[in-house]
Design an enzyme around this catalytic site. Structure first.
Site, PDB file in Angstrom:
ATOM      1  N   ASP A 168     -27.504 -53.233  93.221  1.00  0.00           N
ATOM      2  CA  ASP A 168     -28.707 -53.887  93.735  1.00  0.00           C
ATOM      3  C   ASP A 168     -28.971 -53.600  95.207  1.00  0.00           C
ATOM      4  O   ASP A 168     -29.529 -54.433  95.919  1.00  0.00           O
ATOM      5  CB  ASP A 168     -28.643 -55.410  93.491  1.00  0.00           C
ATOM      6  CG  ASP A 168     -28.375 -55.726  92.040  1.00  0.00           C
ATOM      7  OD1 ASP A 168     -28.995 -55.078  91.190  1.00  0.00           O
ATOM      8  OD2 ASP A 168     -27.526 -56.593  91.756  1.00  0.00           O
ATOM      9  N   HIS A 185     -33.341 -50.816  87.923  1.00  0.00           N
ATOM     10  CA  HIS A 185     -33.839 -50.127  89.117  1.00  0.00           C
ATOM     11  C   HIS A 185     -35.335 -50.407  89.273  1.00  0.00           C
ATOM     12  O   HIS A 185     -36.146 -50.011  88.445  1.00  0.00           O
ATOM     13  CB  HIS A 185     -33.555 -48.629  89.011  1.00  0.00           C
ATOM     14  CG  HIS A 185     -32.076 -48.319  89.061  1.00  0.00           C
ATOM     15  ND1 HIS A 185     -31.545 -47.070  88.901  1.00  0.00           N
ATOM     16  CD2 HIS A 185     -31.021 -49.142  89.289  1.00  0.00           C
ATOM     17  CE1 HIS A 185     -30.223 -47.132  89.025  1.00  0.00           C
ATOM     18  NE2 HIS A 185     -29.889 -48.385  89.241  1.00  0.00           N
TER      19      HIS A 185
HETATM   20  P1  IMP Z   1     -21.177 -55.016  82.877  1.00  0.00           P
HETATM   21  O1  IMP Z   1     -21.494 -53.744  83.605  1.00  0.00           O
HETATM   22  O2  IMP Z   1     -22.333 -55.575  82.110  1.00  0.00           O
HETATM   23  O3  IMP Z   1     -19.926 -54.910  82.060  1.00  0.00           O
HETATM   24  O4  IMP Z   1     -20.844 -56.134  83.987  1.00  0.00           O
HETATM   25  C1  IMP Z   1     -19.698 -56.076  84.805  1.00  0.00           C
HETATM   26  C2  IMP Z   1     -20.031 -56.560  86.209  1.00  0.00           C
HETATM   27  O5  IMP Z   1     -20.884 -55.621  86.847  1.00  0.00           O
HETATM   28  C3  IMP Z   1     -20.758 -57.888  86.274  1.00  0.00           C
HETATM   29  O6  IMP Z   1     -20.369 -58.567  87.444  1.00  0.00           O
HETATM   30  C4  IMP Z   1     -22.220 -57.492  86.391  1.00  0.00           C
HETATM   31  O7  IMP Z   1     -23.000 -58.490  86.975  1.00  0.00           O
HETATM   32  C5  IMP Z   1     -22.078 -56.277  87.277  1.00  0.00           C
HETATM   33  N1  IMP Z   1     -23.174 -55.316  87.137  1.00  0.00           N
HETATM   34  C6  IMP Z   1     -23.348 -54.417  86.146  1.00  0.00           C
HETATM   35  N2  IMP Z   1     -24.453 -53.675  86.364  1.00  0.00           N
HETATM   36  C7  IMP Z   1     -24.959 -54.103  87.527  1.00  0.00           C
HETATM   37  C8  IMP Z   1     -26.091 -53.686  88.293  1.00  0.00           C
HETATM   38  O8  IMP Z   1     -26.828 -52.763  87.953  1.00  0.00           O
HETATM   39  N3  IMP Z   1     -26.309 -54.380  89.444  1.00  0.00           N
HETATM   40  C9  IMP Z   1     -25.490 -55.366  89.858  1.00  0.00           C
HETATM   41  N4  IMP Z   1     -24.420 -55.778  89.178  1.00  0.00           N
HETATM   42  C10 IMP Z   1     -24.160 -55.144  88.028  1.00  0.00           C
HETATM   43 MG    MG Z   2     -30.098 -53.560  90.192  1.00  0.00          MG
END
Ligand code: IMP
Ligand code: MG
Length: 420
Positions: free
Chosen positions: A17, A45
């Site tokens: 982010d 995005h």
């Molecule tokens: P997962 O990728 O859904 O397995 O989530 C694992 C961790 O990564 C969690 O804390 C999510 O909130 C974080 N996360 C996954 N993708 C993003 C993203 O695109 N932006 C911010 N946090 C992310």
């Molecule tokens: Mg994002």
């Protein structure tokens, strides 16, 4: 400006982010191809242009520009339902996604409903709560690494598809025939998009085309280098741009590390510069810090320069991009973490911070304070037009990271940016 190299990687320097979508949108104007190389629709995005806003989860951000090729590499995990939805959304905005514009690696792994169910089910277990996006990302990478994953090319090879699904259905107890039917339906629309992405990239490089690799998530969510186990399941660092797209690392010539001028995190896990409750509410409100994918309120805190320096190292960054500095105009005082101490008052590096945190030892961020920074107006064209507060932040970052800031953005719309 800019003197762009031929292979440019944009990666997150924090916990995701950082505004990578906006940055990729800006740089893609000068590129021919945009490639996603890891993650899946856990990413969100956001792009803003011509009074339009769109959040892309899977398709590279270059898709909104004319005459750009968008590639989804082998390192990405694809939920075909989400892909279809995204193609529809773009169509409704007048952007036709043809197989001339979008190509998908034969080798990308496919997310099935059972992956999503496992992800959600695990998140109900309070003892191993990661705060995932529940999109099935982790379980899909698990089947990939356990060598039972279903890849995009398997969808069009029905014998292989059936026998792989049969095997998986016994391990994960899902209804085989229903999954097989779903997958065969996906195959119909995905097949025209399938392509040898690595081969295409090499050919395009040889024709002197400029390629932009669009990272997702961020360094501190990297499965090897992040705040394990509170991480995502893929490598988010620049080297993955090579692995996840099928070309060698020598093509990656410029590596831009994107950081917000403050810090956020969604989900569980350590966040040493997390702000006080009141400060967080203020930053969240001004910066609209809500998840683009899950709409969760993001945890907010202060720019962490030791963490960013660590991110620069593991990414081999060649330059830093600082985003959302305008959000800090409304905040006083602004804090910036310039170092860490341990329980004994000794200075420690961010590597040691990570080890201390995992060993459940306290760490103490050391802050510099900046009273305030002035508002930005649109007449800012170069460094000299910037106010003193912004200059101070830039010099703190450059002094600590020992890399130049190459781009500063002060608004979400195209154009609100200065290249250095
Ligand atoms: P997962 O990728 O859904 O397995 O989530 C694992 C961790 O990564 C969690 O804390 C999510 O909130 C974080 N996360 C996954 N993708 C993003 C993203 O695109 N932006 C911010 N946090 C992310
Ligand atoms: Mg994002």
């Amino acid at each position: 400006m800019k003197n762009f190299k031929q292979g440019i990687v944009v990666v997150g320097g924090q916990w995701g982010d950082e505004g990578k979508g906006r940055i990729v949108d800006s740089i893609s104007e000068h590129c021919d191809i945009v490639v996603r190389f890891h993650g899946g629709n856990n990413a969100g995005h956001s792009l803003h242009y011509d009074n339009k806003s769109i959040v892309l989860h899977l398709i590279p951000c270059g898709i909104v520009r004319e005459n750009k090729l968008s590639l989804i590499g082998n390192g990405v995990v694809i939920d075909p339902d989400v892909l279809l939805q995204e193609i529809d959304t773009l169509k409704n905005m007048g952007l036709e996604v043809t197989n001339e514009k979008l190509k998908i690696s034969y080798d990308a792994n496919i997310i099935f409903p059972f992956h999503r169910q496992i992800d959600s089910h695990r998140e109900e277990n309070k003892e191993h709560f990661i705060g995932t996006t529940k999109r099935g990302i982790g379980p899909c990478y698990e089947t990939k690494v356990s060598r039972t994953g279903i890849r995009a090319k398997d969808l069009i090879c029905h014998d292989v598809l059936y026998s792989k699904l049969n095997h998986l259905s016994k391990i994960y107890s899902f209804e085989l025939e229903a999954a097989y039917l779903t997958a065969k339906n996906w195959a119909k629309f995905i097949e025209p998009f399938l392509a040898p992405v690595g081969e295409i990239l090499e050919a395009q490089f040889k024709q002197n085309k400029r390629i932009l690799f669009e990272g997702a998530q961020g360094a501190l969510l990297d499965v090897d280098h992040g705040t394990y186990p509170y991480v995502t399941s893929s490598n988010c660092v620049s080297a993955q741009a090579s692995i996840g797209s099928g070309i060698g690392p020598s093509f990656l010539e410029e590596i831009f590390l994107v950081s917000k001028a403050y810090c956020t995190r969604v989900g569980e896990g350590p966040f040493p510069t997390e702000a006080s409750k009141e400060e967080q509410e203020r930053i969240r409100e001004i910066g609209h810090e809500y998840g683009a994918t899950t709409k969760r309120p993001r945890r907010c805190g202060w720019l962490d320069l030791p963490a960013l320096k660590y991110a620069a190292r593991i990414n081999g960054a060649t330059g830093v991009i600082l985003t959302k500095i305008d959000v800090l105009c409304e905040i006083t005082p602004i804090k910036i973490c310039v170092g860490y101490k341990n329980n004994f008052g000794e200075k420690i590096s961010f590597d040691e911070v990570l080890r201390n945190i995992e060993a459940k030892k306290q760490v103490y961020p050391q802050y510099e304070f900046i009273d305030k920074i002035e508002h930005f107006n649109d007449s800012i064209r170069n460094y000299n037009d910037l106010n003193d507060g912004a200059k101070k932040i830039i010099s703190l970052v450059e002094d600590e990271i020992k890399l130049p800031i190459r781009l500063l953005t002060y608004g979400k719309e195209r154009g609100k940016e200065i290249w250095f």
